[in-house]
Design an enzyme around this catalytic site. Structure first.
Site, PDB file in Angstrom:
ATOM      1  N   ILE A 274       5.615   5.225   6.319  1.00 51.08           N
ATOM      2  CA  ILE A 274       4.736   4.659   5.289  1.00 51.08           C
ATOM      3  C   ILE A 274       5.530   4.284   4.034  1.00 51.08           C
ATOM      4  CG2 ILE A 274       2.704   5.912   6.130  1.00 51.08           C
ATOM      5  CD1 ILE A 274       2.885   7.497   3.436  1.00 51.08           C
TER       6      ILE A 274
ATOM      7  N   TYR B 241       7.975   2.174   1.828  1.00 50.08           N
ATOM      8  CA  TYR B 241       8.412   0.772   1.897  1.00 50.08           C
ATOM      9  C   TYR B 241       9.525   0.459   0.910  1.00 50.08           C
ATOM     10  CZ  TYR B 241       5.177   0.322  -2.011  1.00 50.08           C
ATOM     11  OH  TYR B 241       4.526   0.511  -3.197  1.00 50.08           O
TER      12      TYR B 241
ATOM     13  N   LYS C 275      -5.037   9.547  -8.105  1.00 46.20           N
ATOM     14  CA  LYS C 275      -5.968   9.298  -6.993  1.00 46.20           C
ATOM     15  C   LYS C 275      -7.081  10.345  -6.898  1.00 46.20           C
ATOM     16  CE  LYS C 275      -2.895   6.504  -4.146  1.00 46.20           C
ATOM     17  NZ  LYS C 275      -2.339   6.243  -2.815  1.00 46.20           N
TER      18      LYS C 275
ATOM     19  N   ASN D  87      -8.046   5.207  -3.977  1.00 48.80           N
ATOM     20  CA  ASN D  87      -7.038   4.270  -4.501  1.00 48.80           C
ATOM     21  C   ASN D  87      -7.692   2.997  -5.010  1.00 48.80           C
ATOM     22  OD1 ASN D  87      -7.721   3.303  -1.934  1.00 48.80           O
ATOM     23  ND2 ASN D  87      -5.793   2.202  -1.778  1.00 48.80           N
TER      24      ASN D  87
ATOM     25  N   GLY E 110       0.405  16.108   2.976  1.00 49.44           N
ATOM     26  CA  GLY E 110      -0.135  15.795   1.649  1.00 49.44           C
ATOM     27  C   GLY E 110      -1.327  14.852   1.749  1.00 49.44           C
ATOM     28  N   GLY E 111      -1.627  14.181   0.642  1.00 48.14           N
ATOM     29  CA  GLY E 111      -2.753  13.252   0.601  1.00 48.14           C
ATOM     30  C   GLY E 111      -2.597  12.116   1.605  1.00 48.14           C
ATOM     31  N   ALA E 112      -1.377  11.628   1.756  1.00 46.51           N
ATOM     32  CA  ALA E 112      -1.153  10.511   2.685  1.00 46.51           C
ATOM     33  C   ALA E 112      -1.439  10.944   4.121  1.00 46.51           C
ATOM     34  CB  ALA E 112       0.280  10.007   2.551  1.00 46.51           C
TER      35      ALA E 112
ATOM     36  N   ASP F 213      -6.313   3.216   1.723  1.00 53.81           N
ATOM     37  CA  ASP F 213      -5.014   3.550   2.331  1.00 53.81           C
ATOM     38  C   ASP F 213      -5.199   3.789   3.826  1.00 53.81           C
ATOM     39  OD1 ASP F 213      -3.559   3.423  -0.013  1.00 53.81           O
ATOM     40  OD2 ASP F 213      -3.870   5.530  -0.500  1.00 53.81           O
TER      41      ASP F 213
END
Ligand code: ATR
Length: 285
Positions: free
Chosen positions: A225, A227, A71, A92, A134-136, A108
């Protein structure tokens, strides 16, 4: 090599890529809309990323979805990008324009925004506890800011990372950010209207999140987040305590919609039928 004819081809690149649900997701929408096209999974090593992207562009691909670990590289390689990709320093989605330009987007953030909005509307005046740095988490802060969250409390296993992220993101959102470690959970939880896990804890192969939801008020929502598995230990605990629980499929489906539109020219809908198809795919590993 160049792709001819009317078929529209896009890819999803990552390493590994075998478990990506993107081909199923896009395949569902392609069939629904009767589009002659495909989204091809491509296992690409880190060192081969840029070269592969150039080859795919030359071959006539419309673009690619990008997943771990590419990413940041995707963002760095693009000529133009949207606000979300710039703020996250990661993309993304890469769209190959007809004039050779590569456009990076980060959907995202849109995916999370849509998933939260579906569950509880806007967040004006609301407080959120966000786990992870983090990135998320970066994308999540932007999404929560867009939804009007009054306060976002960042908690991370390594508290210093949460503090660093807070300083980097505060200029980009109106929400009041604060930061700490998991030891601050008991103090932060009672005020929270929404708890979001943006860490990779609880994902298949990782240990579950060690968090006791007892201090959370009953009306608070819990969103994971992750899944895979669909029902993480965190969501199991939330449901058992009577909280509304939101799994990661909503975010996954909503982040894919803008990609599909960019690749195949149709705005797809997120429906219960799509969700059922993804649950089936998850069950078959
Ligand atoms: P991403 O881009 O998906 O957010 P990342 O940048 O590697 O991935 O960040 C992973 C996040 O999950 C981090 O916040 C990490 O916490 P640390 O910064 O303290 O390492 C968090 N994380 C991973 N495993 C965890 C676990 N078992 N318990 C708590 N947090 C975890």
């Amino acid at each position: 090599m160049s792709l001819s004819g009317k078929a529209r081809i896009a890819g999803v690149v990552g390493w590994p890529i075998g478990h990506s649900l993107s081909p199923v997701l896009h395949g569902y929408w392609l069939a629904e809309h009767g589009i002659d096209g495909a989204l091809v999974p491509l296992a690409i090593r880190r060192e081969d990323f840029s070269e592969t992207i150039v080859s795919l562009q030359r071959a006539g691909f419309r673009g690619v979805n990008v997943t771990v670990p590419h990413k940041e590289a995707a963002f760095a390689l693009a000529h133009v990008c949207d606000h979300a990709a710039k703020a996250a320093g990661a993309a993304n989605l890469l769209i190959f324009q007809a004039d050779g330009t590569i456009e990076a987007r980060n959907t995202d953030m849109l995916g999370l925004m849509q998933s939260v909005r579906e569950a509880m509307g806007r967040l004006d005046g609301k407080a959120v506890v966000l786990l992870g740095a983090g990135g998320a988490a970066r994308g999540a802060i932007l999404a929560l800011g867009e939804l009007g969250a009054a306060k976002i409390h960042l908690l991370n296993r390594h508290a210093d990372k949460a503090a660093t992220l807070m300083r980097a993101m505060q200029p980009l959102v109106k929400s009041k950010l604060s930061a700490g470690g998991f030891q601050d959970w008991k103090g932060a939880a009672p005020a929270a209207d929404l708890l979001i896990n943006s860490t990779s804890a609880g994902m298949a192969g990782n240990p579950p999140l060690a968090l006791d939801l007892a201090p959370l008020k009953p009306s608070a929502l819990v969103l994971d987040i992750v899944y895979n598995p669909l029902e993480t230990e965190l969501l199991k605990q939330a449901k058992a305590r009577g909280h509304k629980a939101i799994d990661g499929l909503g975010m996954l489906m909503h982040q894919a919609a803008p990609s599909f539109e960019a690749f195949f020219g149709v705005k797809p809908e997120v429906t219960p039928g799509l969700r059922a198809r993804l649950i089936e795919a998850l069950a078959h590993g």
